[in-house]
Design an enzyme around this catalytic site. Structure first.
Site, PDB file in Angstrom:
ATOM      1  N   ALA A  62       0.787  -0.997  -0.263  1.00 55.45           N
ATOM      2  CA  ALA A  62      -0.094  -0.205  -0.226  1.00 55.45           C
ATOM      3  C   ALA A  62       0.722   1.011   0.106  1.00 55.45           C
ATOM      4  O   ALA A  62       2.010   1.323   0.952  1.00 55.45           O
ATOM      5  CB  ALA A  62      -0.939  -0.307   1.089  1.00 55.45           C
ATOM      6  N   ASP A 108      -0.622   4.909   1.604  1.00 59.60           N
ATOM      7  CA  ASP A 108      -1.415   5.268   1.426  1.00 59.60           C
ATOM      8  C   ASP A 108      -1.536   6.480   1.265  1.00 59.60           C
ATOM      9  O   ASP A 108      -3.302   7.054   1.352  1.00 59.60           O
ATOM     10  CB  ASP A 108      -1.781   5.090   3.069  1.00 59.60           C
ATOM     11  N   GLY A 158      -1.069   7.853  -1.607  1.00 58.46           N
ATOM     12  CA  GLY A 158      -1.050   8.328  -2.938  1.00 58.46           C
ATOM     13  C   GLY A 158      -1.798   7.466  -3.434  1.00 58.46           C
ATOM     14  O   GLY A 158      -2.428   7.974  -4.972  1.00 58.46           O
ATOM     15  N   ASP A 159      -2.062   6.388  -2.932  1.00 60.60           N
ATOM     16  CA  ASP A 159      -3.085   5.254  -3.641  1.00 60.60           C
ATOM     17  C   ASP A 159      -4.305   5.766  -3.497  1.00 60.60           C
ATOM     18  O   ASP A 159      -5.645   5.367  -3.651  1.00 60.60           O
ATOM     19  CB  ASP A 159      -2.779   3.714  -3.121  1.00 60.60           C
ATOM     20  N   ASN A 190      -8.032  -1.771   7.740  1.00 61.88           N
ATOM     21  CA  ASN A 190      -7.813  -2.473   9.520  1.00 61.88           C
ATOM     22  C   ASN A 190      -6.941  -1.621  10.170  1.00 61.88           C
ATOM     23  O   ASN A 190      -7.103  -1.891  11.160  1.00 61.88           O
ATOM     24  CB  ASN A 190      -7.014  -3.578   9.435  1.00 61.88           C
ATOM     25  N   TYR A 191      -6.084  -0.308   9.386  1.00 65.71           N
ATOM     26  CA  TYR A 191      -4.868   0.166  10.300  1.00 65.71           C
ATOM     27  C   TYR A 191      -5.204   1.214  10.261  1.00 65.71           C
ATOM     28  O   TYR A 191      -6.271   1.981  10.287  1.00 65.71           O
ATOM     29  CB  TYR A 191      -4.038  -0.077   9.910  1.00 65.71           C
TER      30      TYR A 191
END
Lengths: 704, 704
Positions: free
Chosen positions: A347, A349, A351-352, A432-433
């Site tokens: 991932a 996080d 940029g995506d 989840n994070y």
């Protein structure tokens, strides 16, 4: 699936909205207060309306509308006048960038993505162009929800689930996940899904689904919204190598309900934790005007956008420039499990997806103690409207223990100040994070960036009784794969001015010699100016630090150039093989420090379009390859740091915060400790209480 | 000089005191409550009285009387019974060790130093022996004050001062300093002095004398109390090499008053810092019974002695043993300036003096916020009396931000706990410098040791306008020499029992291969058990950690042995040349990790007698050379860490805390996050306040 049909706003609706808004465009957009203020919801709506007007009759999906900060030359002229107490002579035009899909037809999923540039000051769409060849647009919550809704209704998915022999009426929950590519030209618009279930014993909507992982990973094509495949996901142990394990007849029957919500704790909650409150009876020591913050000689602006979330702008201390812009540029989270399709778990996080997009709307009394100010952040709905997250960023003071102390043993007089900090904090939830990011300003002129990793591990199924070399079993049937979290800070320095250099400094032993080191105790510092754009690594065994200096200004005592020192975080760098796609996508993660010449467009350490990118395009590696001068120039310093996460059983079901911190400290910037004028700590102000006296007063045994 | 004549207590006085106390000895010393309780003041007085009785008619000077903790075998038997809820079957004898000088004559300074062992349970002096050949006793405040008083009256000193052409009526202040030896057999009893002055413009008793360094370093022989020499101290710059600089006619006229006390701040104090209070309306979450602390499933004892200060004993979490004993064993502070006599600046603050001896008597409302408990610590006066420092160690709770958080994005429900910690803190003043040491216990089963370095730099004079390669000029005429602070923690583990091992673990890339790593993303952990006593180093680029495991107990989920993980601090190790005396004295400072087999007498990483030692005798290097088994055994883990201090101008006049932290975290010790049962953070308990609402309510604009 009515929940996502609203995305199909008709061209007719768009036209109606346009008519309503167009009349207001000109007067409103002139009203922005400061060039660094984040976009307002109205500005977002206006920009998208102007874009829609260019494609009358088309179906749209907006990904973002975001501020394009003024070119640095223009901006610094403005800020210089402002700092000098003048009214800035020229207000830069308000420019925004939008990313949006235009669907090919009135129905169906096929679309083309565009970057549009809108000048809100002139109400014009200045430019519009398709995404660069091979680039994929970032994920959007809308697309993910739409795709997921189609997936769960699909025959392929239902068949795959049926084969798992799940308990009856089990509720499956799905996390759409970025498709981490494994080869060039994998196709620009795919989505994968990690599948979990609620535990049947409680079927709780806030149950910890990550303790019940399902061994399938569906893939979808976002241009067709068709299921490409339902990939089997390995559940074997070390003994099974690359085979997929012996899925038991009942795949998840060995998983337990490993819950984190209070009402599901089988052993109850602790009852012996007493309240601890932070009380500020005279109010906060900071003042807020719009996005401008002033506190303890610090002065800065809190920016915001969908991608970086909070951004710190134009930082001065006691009227002297320190940093022009501070931000987390991006991060990568690669997983180390080579079994397909897990090898694609990587991932980016920001940029995506986007830190602003994922930011929690913070709640009073939960995330911080004391007197809290919240900054709102405006985002863009899929239809292009501005939408405000009210508590996107919080700001508050913290007591961080002792700031400095000296006891004169001759007189026994102690002088002590406490270490008050001002904290600008945001919290991201990425499925989840959780990531907690905080910029902390202290009274001694230092700025710290703290990351706290928490939330729930991304897990996969493992057969009963097995263990795996690719992760740690943290709950029955639950493998938490080894992974890394590698962050990259973008530091745009302004150390007493706009022209800076970076000096790498180490502490170095001298060999014993009669001339220089007769007794062998001597050591010196070695300094090396970084002259052309390049990278460097942390070397704690050499006490290596990086000083961002102003080569034209000198400390009156030490005669050294004034500087701020970056003590690099020493965490392990990217473990993926240098020949891998995972490494090609995250070249920024392969060295700790990068120094590049400033360009306005150089915002992203891993490149602008990270989603499904098969290489870091336009990231820091490309920047240094320009081989530009970075000595006494307008420069950028990038700091890559993070952790290799070998999950502990204690990291489940929710992991205790794993804290990392990077500091920017003045080093011969001031002429003495700038916190020496902080008032001494005193019982009069602090009102501490003796444990014994408190107990005595409560038991009535004292003074009764 | 009447202030030190009291040290010459006559034999007659000692005899009188002995008669008074002897009658009470037996009944009292049986009354100690727990074998790990520190000595009481009475126990100290009794022990010294018993010793004096063996030398009737002699003059004494006591250095310390300290507890000899029971042999570990005896102690663990006691603690095992205690933990099992039984009344321990055998109370160990109460043993103390004393160090004292017996003067050769009724007058004069010549003395011999003895170690005495006293059994307080039987009221017997069990053993008495002279210090080992070549060992020097640690410094005592009494000796230092005596020597200093004699020095300042000496002709040699007065002559040397006269040559400096100091302003009239200037007040000289002197810090007695350990004499760091530079060759074997330098003589066991010397003292050096760093000389400073108050600034004549204010002559303030709490003025910062370290901004006025004098370029002389007197040396004295403590056996004769004679001045050996007044050594000139270099004040030159880089251009002067090893010559001593061109002392200007008026040595210190270019120095300024660089003060830290509030009333001497020329620019005044900041006025905009509002109070921030920690309020615990329902009291503390901890309970204290004597030295036993219970808090949030933790249970441990707070020991104390003159040398280590606070010691943490017998730590359990939820009834399971974790650590048997935790302490800072010693530290070294070597300076990197090779110019004689600066090359001898190397302090071992625990072994040369003592952390308990140097501990601040803490003050309510200054050093901590909230509800505070203080532990007293008993010390020994030079006449052998017990003397209590009432607030030697403080204990309190702190809120350390967010403990864990997860937001379920499906339901938008966030569950968050705060990170409450229990802190056991002591603060040392070692002449110019301060160390703040804190053991921090968190709710997730981790223990952290935090060091904060603050106080005033040890400085020397530098001629006007010069700079030096051996340090940084932090104020006019003030050179702050480069130096290191290297600490060593002694960790006596008891991970679920008494037999433990250490495993070194790293995260390691795999090369791309079709069989194991087709896409190049894979990495694994490599583990290596340390089998015989040895050292190891930090390697953050390999994510190297050290797991202290119980090889006989396994985590039910991961199947790994239960463990606590030490993430080593990665600070630079000793810079002194390996062939130097500075390095020979501090072999512990040359590697980060040492694993040795437990022996009761192995308490000191740098050996028992560090003062003027020319080699580390009986330290960790000697321990590992015993080549003993450390696998599944009773072991000790030592962690060396610290910082190379390249002083900043901002570190003067008092330096902002420089914080370092080492953590011991459970790694597969528990079956889940042990903090998962911490009640969720709530506004009901935390009572945070919105900035805007507070301001509105104060300005009367709301609800009026």
């Amino acid at each position: 699936m009515s929940s996502f049909s609203a995305s199909l706003n008709s061209a007719a609706q768009a036209n109606d909205r346009l008519k309503t808004i167009q009349g207001q465009v000109h007067p409103m957009t002139q009203q922005y207060d400061h060039p660094l203020d984040p976009l307002s919801a109205t500005e977002i709506s206006v920009a998208s309306t102007l874009i829609k007007a260019k494609h009358l009759g088309k179906r749209f999906q907006f990904r973002y509308v975001t501020l394009v900060e003024p070119p640095k030359k223009q901006l610094t002229a403005y800020l210089d006048e402002e700092l000098a107490g003048k009214t800035p002579s020229q207000k830069p035009d308000r420019i925004v960038e939008a990313l949006y899909s235009v669907f090919d037809n009135e129905t169906g999923w096929s679309y083309k993505c565009y970057e549009g540039i809108v000048n809100l000051t002139t109400s014009q769409v200045v430019r519009e162009q398709p995404l660069p060849e091979g680039a994929a647009e970032p994920l959007s919550f809308r697309t993910m929800a739409t795709a997921q809704a189609i997936l769960v209704e699909s025959r392929e998915f239902k068949d795959a689930v049926a084969k798992l022999n799940l308990p009856e009426n089990i509720v499956i929950e799905i996390d759409p996940w970025m498709y981490g590519v494994d080869q060039p030209k994998a196709g620009p618009s795919r989505l994968s899904f990690l599948c979990y279930a609620r535990h049947p014993s409680n079927n709780h909507p806030d149950g910890n689904i990550y303790s019940i992982p399902l061994p399938i990973i569906p893939l979808m094509d976002l241009q067709t919204m068709e299921v490409l495949s339902i990939e089997p996901a390995a559940s074997g142990g070390t003994q099974d190598g690359f085979t997929y394990g012996t899925h038991p007849e009942k795949a998840i029957d060995h998983c337990i309900a490993n819950e984190y919500v209070p009402e599901l704790q089988p052993r109850g909650l602790r009852k012996d934790l007493k309240p601890l409150q932070v009380v500020q009876p005279e109010g906060a020591s900071f003042t807020i005007k719009g996005r401008l913050v002033e506190w303890q000689k610090w002065r800065f602006r809190v920016g915001w956008n969908y991608r970086e979330g909070a951004v710190i702008h134009d930082v001065t201390y006691d009227g002297r420039r320190v940093f022009h812009r501070l931000s987390l540029s991006d991060m990568t989270v690669p997983y180390g499990d080579p079994r397909t399709p897990y090898h694609r778990k990587q991932a980016f996080d920001l940029g995506d997806l986007g830190a602003g997009l994922s930011a929690n709307n913070l709640a009073l009394g939960c995330d911080c103690l004391g007197l809290i100010h919240y900054f709102p952040g405006a985002l863009t709905t899929h239809t292009g409207e501005g939408e405000v997250k009210g508590n996107a960023v919080c700001l508050h003071e913290q007591d961080m223990g002792i700031g400095w102390k000296h006891t004169n043993y001759r007189t026994d007089r102690a002088v002590l100040t406490r270490n008050r900090m001002l904290v600008v904090q945001q919290i991201l939830t990425v499925a989840n994070y959780e990531y907690i990011f905080a910029w902390q300003f202290d009274q001694a002129g230092a700025i710290h960036f703290e990351t706290r990793a928490t939330g729930i591990l991304s897990t996969c199924l493992i057969d009963p009784g097995k263990v795996s070399e690719w992760g740690n079993v943290v709950s029955p049937g639950v493998l938490a794969q080894y992974h890394q979290h590698i962050f990259c800070l973008r530091i745009d320095p302004a150390i007493d001015g706009w022209q800076n250099s970076v000096v790498q400094e180490e502490a170095v032993s001298l060999p014993i010699s009669a001339e220089r080191n007769p007794f062998g105790n001597a050591f010196v510092t070695e300094k090396q100016v970084i002259k052309t754009s390049s990278y460097a690594d942390a070397a704690p065994h050499k006490n290596r630090v990086f000083k961002i200096i102003n080569p034209s200004k000198f400390n009156p005592h030490s005669k050294n150039p004034v500087s701020y020192k970056l003590v690099p975080h020493t965490g392990q760098l990217l473990l993926a093989d240098p020949g891998s796609v995972a490494a090609a996508r995250a070249r920024f993660a392969q060295h700790h420090i990068w120094v590049t010449k400033h360009r306005d467009e150089d915002l992203w350490c891993a490149g602008k379009y990270t989603n499904q990118a098969f290489r870091e395009d336009g990231g820091v590696q490309d920047m240094i390859e320009r081989n530009e001068n970075v000595e006494n120039d307008d420069i950028l310093v990038w700091h890559t740091f993070g952790m290799t996460h070998i999950p502990r059983v204690e990291d489940f079901p929710v992991m205790p915060v794993e804290i990392h911190q990077v500091s920017l400290k003045p080093a011969d910037f001031f002429d003495r400790n700038p916190a020496i004028d902080v008032p001494a700590s005193s019982q009069l102000a602090n009102k501490s209480v003796l444990y014994d006296e408190f107990n005595a007063s409560k038991s009535g045994s004292c003074c009764s």
